[in-house]
Design a protein around this motif. Structure first.
Motif, PDB file in Angstrom:
ATOM      1  N   GLU A  21       0.826  -1.203   0.000  1.00  0.00           N
ATOM      2  CA  GLU A  21       0.000   0.000   0.000  1.00  0.00           C
ATOM      3  C   GLU A  21       0.861   1.254   0.000  1.00  0.00           C
ATOM      4  O   GLU A  21       0.487   2.275  -0.603  1.00  0.00           O
ATOM      5  CB  GLU A  21      -0.929  -0.013   1.209  1.00  0.00           C
ATOM      6  CG  GLU A  21      -1.960   1.109   1.191  1.00  0.00           C
ATOM      7  CD  GLU A  21      -2.916   1.022   2.353  1.00  0.00           C
ATOM      8  OE1 GLU A  21      -3.909   1.763   2.344  1.00  0.00           O
ATOM      9  OE2 GLU A  21      -2.659   0.226   3.275  1.00  0.00           O
ATOM     10  N   ALA A  22       2.009   1.199   0.657  1.00  0.00           N
ATOM     11  CA  ALA A  22       2.908   2.357   0.639  1.00  0.00           C
ATOM     12  C   ALA A  22       3.485   2.587  -0.752  1.00  0.00           C
ATOM     13  O   ALA A  22       3.766   3.735  -1.138  1.00  0.00           O
ATOM     14  CB  ALA A  22       4.034   2.149   1.653  1.00  0.00           C
ATOM     15  N   MET A  23       3.669   1.507  -1.541  1.00  0.00           N
ATOM     16  CA  MET A  23       4.228   1.649  -2.884  1.00  0.00           C
ATOM     17  C   MET A  23       3.181   2.096  -3.893  1.00  0.00           C
ATOM     18  O   MET A  23       3.415   2.984  -4.700  1.00  0.00           O
ATOM     19  CB  MET A  23       4.867   0.321  -3.319  1.00  0.00           C
ATOM     20  CG  MET A  23       6.122  -0.042  -2.568  1.00  0.00           C
ATOM     21  SD  MET A  23       6.901  -1.535  -3.232  1.00  0.00           S
ATOM     22  CE  MET A  23       5.709  -2.790  -2.750  1.00  0.00           C
ATOM     23  N   ARG A  24       2.023   1.451  -3.913  1.00  0.00           N
ATOM     24  CA  ARG A  24       0.954   1.775  -4.865  1.00  0.00           C
ATOM     25  C   ARG A  24      -0.369   1.900  -4.113  1.00  0.00           C
ATOM     26  O   ARG A  24      -1.199   0.991  -4.130  1.00  0.00           O
ATOM     27  CB  ARG A  24       0.867   0.703  -5.951  1.00  0.00           C
ATOM     28  CG  ARG A  24       2.066   0.594  -6.851  1.00  0.00           C
ATOM     29  CD  ARG A  24       2.296   1.878  -7.642  1.00  0.00           C
ATOM     30  NE  ARG A  24       1.206   2.145  -8.544  1.00  0.00           N
ATOM     31  CZ  ARG A  24       1.172   1.776  -9.811  1.00  0.00           C
ATOM     32  NH1 ARG A  24       2.186   1.126 -10.332  1.00  0.00           N
ATOM     33  NH2 ARG A  24       0.139   2.076 -10.576  1.00  0.00           N
TER      34      ARG A  24
ATOM     35  N   GLU B 180      -5.571  -3.711  -6.758  1.00  0.00           N
ATOM     36  CA  GLU B 180      -4.970  -4.931  -6.231  1.00  0.00           C
ATOM     37  C   GLU B 180      -4.390  -4.713  -4.832  1.00  0.00           C
ATOM     38  O   GLU B 180      -4.467  -5.603  -3.980  1.00  0.00           O
ATOM     39  CB  GLU B 180      -3.876  -5.417  -7.176  1.00  0.00           C
ATOM     40  CG  GLU B 180      -4.382  -5.926  -8.518  1.00  0.00           C
ATOM     41  CD  GLU B 180      -4.767  -4.828  -9.473  1.00  0.00           C
ATOM     42  OE1 GLU B 180      -5.358  -5.132 -10.533  1.00  0.00           O
ATOM     43  OE2 GLU B 180      -4.483  -3.651  -9.180  1.00  0.00           O
ATOM     44  N   THR B 181      -3.826  -3.527  -4.601  1.00  0.00           N
ATOM     45  CA  THR B 181      -3.267  -3.235  -3.282  1.00  0.00           C
ATOM     46  C   THR B 181      -4.351  -3.217  -2.220  1.00  0.00           C
ATOM     47  O   THR B 181      -4.235  -3.865  -1.170  1.00  0.00           O
ATOM     48  CB  THR B 181      -2.543  -1.882  -3.318  1.00  0.00           C
ATOM     49  OG1 THR B 181      -1.490  -1.941  -4.277  1.00  0.00           O
ATOM     50  CG2 THR B 181      -1.965  -1.545  -1.955  1.00  0.00           C
ATOM     51  N   LEU B 182      -5.423  -2.486  -2.483  1.00  0.00           N
ATOM     52  CA  LEU B 182      -6.497  -2.360  -1.497  1.00  0.00           C
ATOM     53  C   LEU B 182      -7.187  -3.699  -1.251  1.00  0.00           C
ATOM     54  O   LEU B 182      -7.533  -4.030  -0.109  1.00  0.00           O
ATOM     55  CB  LEU B 182      -7.504  -1.314  -1.976  1.00  0.00           C
ATOM     56  CG  LEU B 182      -6.946   0.105  -2.126  1.00  0.00           C
ATOM     57  CD1 LEU B 182      -7.960   1.017  -2.790  1.00  0.00           C
ATOM     58  CD2 LEU B 182      -6.534   0.664  -0.779  1.00  0.00           C
ATOM     59  N   TYR B 183      -7.379  -4.468  -2.313  1.00  0.00           N
ATOM     60  CA  TYR B 183      -8.016  -5.769  -2.126  1.00  0.00           C
ATOM     61  C   TYR B 183      -7.135  -6.682  -1.275  1.00  0.00           C
ATOM     62  O   TYR B 183      -7.624  -7.380  -0.378  1.00  0.00           O
ATOM     63  CB  TYR B 183      -8.269  -6.417  -3.486  1.00  0.00           C
ATOM     64  CG  TYR B 183      -8.843  -7.815  -3.391  1.00  0.00           C
ATOM     65  CD1 TYR B 183     -10.214  -8.022  -3.321  1.00  0.00           C
ATOM     66  CD2 TYR B 183      -8.013  -8.926  -3.359  1.00  0.00           C
ATOM     67  CE1 TYR B 183     -10.750  -9.302  -3.222  1.00  0.00           C
ATOM     68  CE2 TYR B 183      -8.534 -10.203  -3.247  1.00  0.00           C
ATOM     69  CZ  TYR B 183      -9.898 -10.378  -3.186  1.00  0.00           C
ATOM     70  OH  TYR B 183     -10.416 -11.648  -3.073  1.00  0.00           O
ATOM     71  N   THR B 184      -5.829  -6.681  -1.543  1.00  0.00           N
ATOM     72  CA  THR B 184      -4.937  -7.551  -0.782  1.00  0.00           C
ATOM     73  C   THR B 184      -4.879  -7.141   0.683  1.00  0.00           C
ATOM     74  O   THR B 184      -4.882  -7.993   1.576  1.00  0.00           O
ATOM     75  CB  THR B 184      -3.531  -7.514  -1.394  1.00  0.00           C
ATOM     76  OG1 THR B 184      -3.614  -7.804  -2.794  1.00  0.00           O
ATOM     77  CG2 THR B 184      -2.628  -8.529  -0.743  1.00  0.00           C
ATOM     78  N   VAL B 185      -4.852  -5.847   0.949  1.00  0.00           N
ATOM     79  CA  VAL B 185      -4.843  -5.377   2.331  1.00  0.00           C
ATOM     80  C   VAL B 185      -6.145  -5.750   3.029  1.00  0.00           C
ATOM     81  O   VAL B 185      -6.146  -6.192   4.191  1.00  0.00           O
ATOM     82  CB  VAL B 185      -4.608  -3.855   2.377  1.00  0.00           C
ATOM     83  CG1 VAL B 185      -4.740  -3.336   3.807  1.00  0.00           C
ATOM     84  CG2 VAL B 185      -3.231  -3.520   1.833  1.00  0.00           C
ATOM     85  N   ALA B 186      -7.281  -5.596   2.331  1.00  0.00           N
ATOM     86  CA  ALA B 186      -8.567  -5.948   2.932  1.00  0.00           C
ATOM     87  C   ALA B 186      -8.646  -7.438   3.237  1.00  0.00           C
ATOM     88  O   ALA B 186      -9.132  -7.852   4.304  1.00  0.00           O
ATOM     89  CB  ALA B 186      -9.699  -5.534   1.995  1.00  0.00           C
ATOM     90  N   ALA B 187      -8.163  -8.283   2.319  1.00  0.00           N
ATOM     91  CA  ALA B 187      -8.193  -9.729   2.552  1.00  0.00           C
ATOM     92  C   ALA B 187      -7.286 -10.108   3.721  1.00  0.00           C
ATOM     93  O   ALA B 187      -7.642 -10.951   4.560  1.00  0.00           O
ATOM     94  CB  ALA B 187      -7.777 -10.471   1.286  1.00  0.00           C
TER      95      ALA B 187
END
Length: 522
Positions: free
Chosen positions: A321-324, A329-336
């Protein structure tokens, strides 16, 4: 131009010579058979030049008369050849347009005017005419005859290759392509076909050598060459990953040097580094690739690189999330990852942000999982699942219309090299509006509030009241005591659906404290 310059030089030399003689007058005496002929030097020079001109003209006349039969024969032969080439050109045009009768007519005329031994295009016209007439066996025989002639070998092999492809005889097509590459390695079609066949057979080393040969002989574009070589190296690395992880890692790293945007090479290199217990390099490879092209495979591999607890995976995804921070894809991965770590507030917030960026099927399914884990409200879960059915599908690996769970160096349908693309393969199943457009998150939920606002503001959001369509008689009853809600319960209550109630609220549990507002007719 050279002839003009030579002619002018001769004229200048003659003029200079006569001028030189004019400036130096003299007398010339000739005694021949007792006769004395006297003349000036200039007159003698003019007579010599004239005599030479008369001799040359006479020789030209004699030579023209002597060679006139050959000239006449050559004239008629050239006229016949011109007529033959005209008929050949018309026949080839007829073949291209699919006019079989005209092609056959022009072929017969061409054979009467030109010989196939001296003009190979006659054989080509004959073979093509047989093809459009449906006589494939005769056409194949003619192509084989052309393949035996060194002058028409490549033309015959290409015809045999195309005919084998049309009939689905891939083994025969591979044989003709290999033979064409052996005889003429500079042919692009033969090299491309042979390259694909060698990759299908797993002969990546031979394919790479052929690609290097093509670059030298045909002057292939550097960018195109690097992309194809990167694909071949990645395919070779995938084929030997289980038996030779180190070799697979070297191939993947070399492929990334040629094309840093090749996602399968990055994931392969990361897997190979993890096999060697080199977590830091694996993460560096994934981070470098993710900065260039945020893709779900990279995010998932980065989140699970090195294993660890759910909280450790959440911390790793926060680095992405800090990179992009603006990537879906970043937000979905963090949420999962937050859902796995039971951090429902962060999971819901990141999922809502991802839904604003791109309302896909996966984000709604994730919202259903969050709802199931946090509240257990089946009505809200069904609501999210219904939205998932209407949303766009997530990108997948697609080649020639075929969806694959994994990337491959060639297409399983056509065998084309580097055919897989990461894209959305299917449109939404439902959710089409009346004007033909696709339903979006704003159409489904209305205006989405800022998820960065606190939960108290979300609770105070105005909820539209539905307009009643049936008149209801209000019973006269005593006012009921309001239900008491503890502060803990009020804080835990989530605010889903972005400020709107669900279409299917589910079944509410009846408690003893719920007041009864019904009325009796009797």
């Amino acid at each position: 131009m050279i002839r003009i310059i030579a002619f002018l030089a001769v004229v200048v030399l003659l003029g200079a010579g006569f001028s030189w003689l004019a400036d130096r007058p003299g007398e010339l005496f000739i005694i021949w058979q007792g006769q004395r002929v006297e003349m000036t030097l200039m007159v003698a020079a003019v007579l010599v030049v004239g005599l030479i001109a008369i001799v040359m003209f006479g020789w030209w006349i004699v030579r023209s008369i002597w060679t006139s039969p050959q000239s006449i024969s050559r004239y008629f032969r050239a006229r016949k050849r011109d007529r033959g080439y005209q008929a050949l050109s018309t026949g080839l045009i007829a073949v291209g347009s699919g006019d079989a009768p005209l092609a056959r007519k022009m072929l017969d005329r061409t054979k009467g005017l030109l010989r196939a031994e001296t003009e190979p295009l006659v054989l080509l016209l004959d073979a093509q005419a047989c093809l459009i007439e449906g006589r494939t066996d005769e056409a194949r025989q003619k192509f084989e005859r052309m393949a035996e002639d060194p002058e028409t070998r490549e033309l015959g092999l290409r015809g045999l290759y195309l005919e084998a492809i049309r009939l689905g005889a891939h083994e025969a097509a591979r044989h003709y392509a290999e033979k064409a590459v052996e005889k003429a390695p500079h042919l692009p079609w033969a090299a491309e076909a042979t390259l694909e066949y060698r990759v299908q057979a797993g002969r990546f080393d031979d394919a790479i050598r052929l690609l290097e040969t093509q670059r030298v002989l045909n002057g292939m574009d550097r960018k195109q060459h690097d992309r194809k070589k990167a694909v071949l190296l990645t395919g070779r690395g995938l084929s030997k990953f289980e038996t030779d992880p180190k070799g697979a890692r070297e191939d993947a790293v070399q492929a990334l040097k040629l094309d840093p945007t090749l996602i399968p090479a990055a994931t392969l290199a990361a897997k190979a580094y993890l096999r060697e217990n080199n977590l830091r390099k694996a993460q560096n490879v994934l981070e470098a690739a993710y900065k260039l092209n945020p893709q779900m495979e990279l995010a998932t591999a980065y989140a699970h690189a090195g294993g660890g607890t759910s909280l450790e995976r959440l911390r790793r995804t926060e680095k992405l999330e800090a990179m992009r921070p603006d990537a879906y894809e970043t937000l979905y991965t963090v949420a999962a990852a937050a859902l796995d770590a039971r951090d429902f507030i962060k999971a819901r917030a990141k999922a809502e942000m991802a839904a604003r960026i791109d309302p896909r099927e996966s984000i709604y399914l994730l919202m259903a999982d969050i709802e199931e884990a946090q509240t257990g409200d089946q009505g809200r879960v069904r609501y999210w699942l219904a939205l998932a059915l209407r949303a766009e599908r997530d990108p997948e690996w697609v080649a020639d219309g075929q969806v694959s769970a994994h990337w491959l160096p060639i297409s399983p349908i056509t065998g084309r090299l580097d055919a897989f693309e990461w894209k959305k393969a299917y449109a939404p199943v439902a959710g089409r509006l009346e004007d033909g457009t696709t339903a979006t998150a704003a159409d489904a939920f209305g205006a989405l509030p800022d998820v960065s606002a606190p939960a108290e503001d979300a609770e105070e959001a105005e909820i539209p009241t539905p307009v009643a369509t049936v008149a209801v008689v209000e019973p006269v009853t005593a006012p009921a005591k309001p239900a008491t809600v503890t502060p803990v319960e009020a804080a835990v209550e989530p605010v889903p659906f972005f400020g709107r109630p669900p279409d299917d609220p589910g079944v509410k549990k009846q408690t003893a404290e719920t007041p009864s507002n019904g009325f009796k007719l009797f």
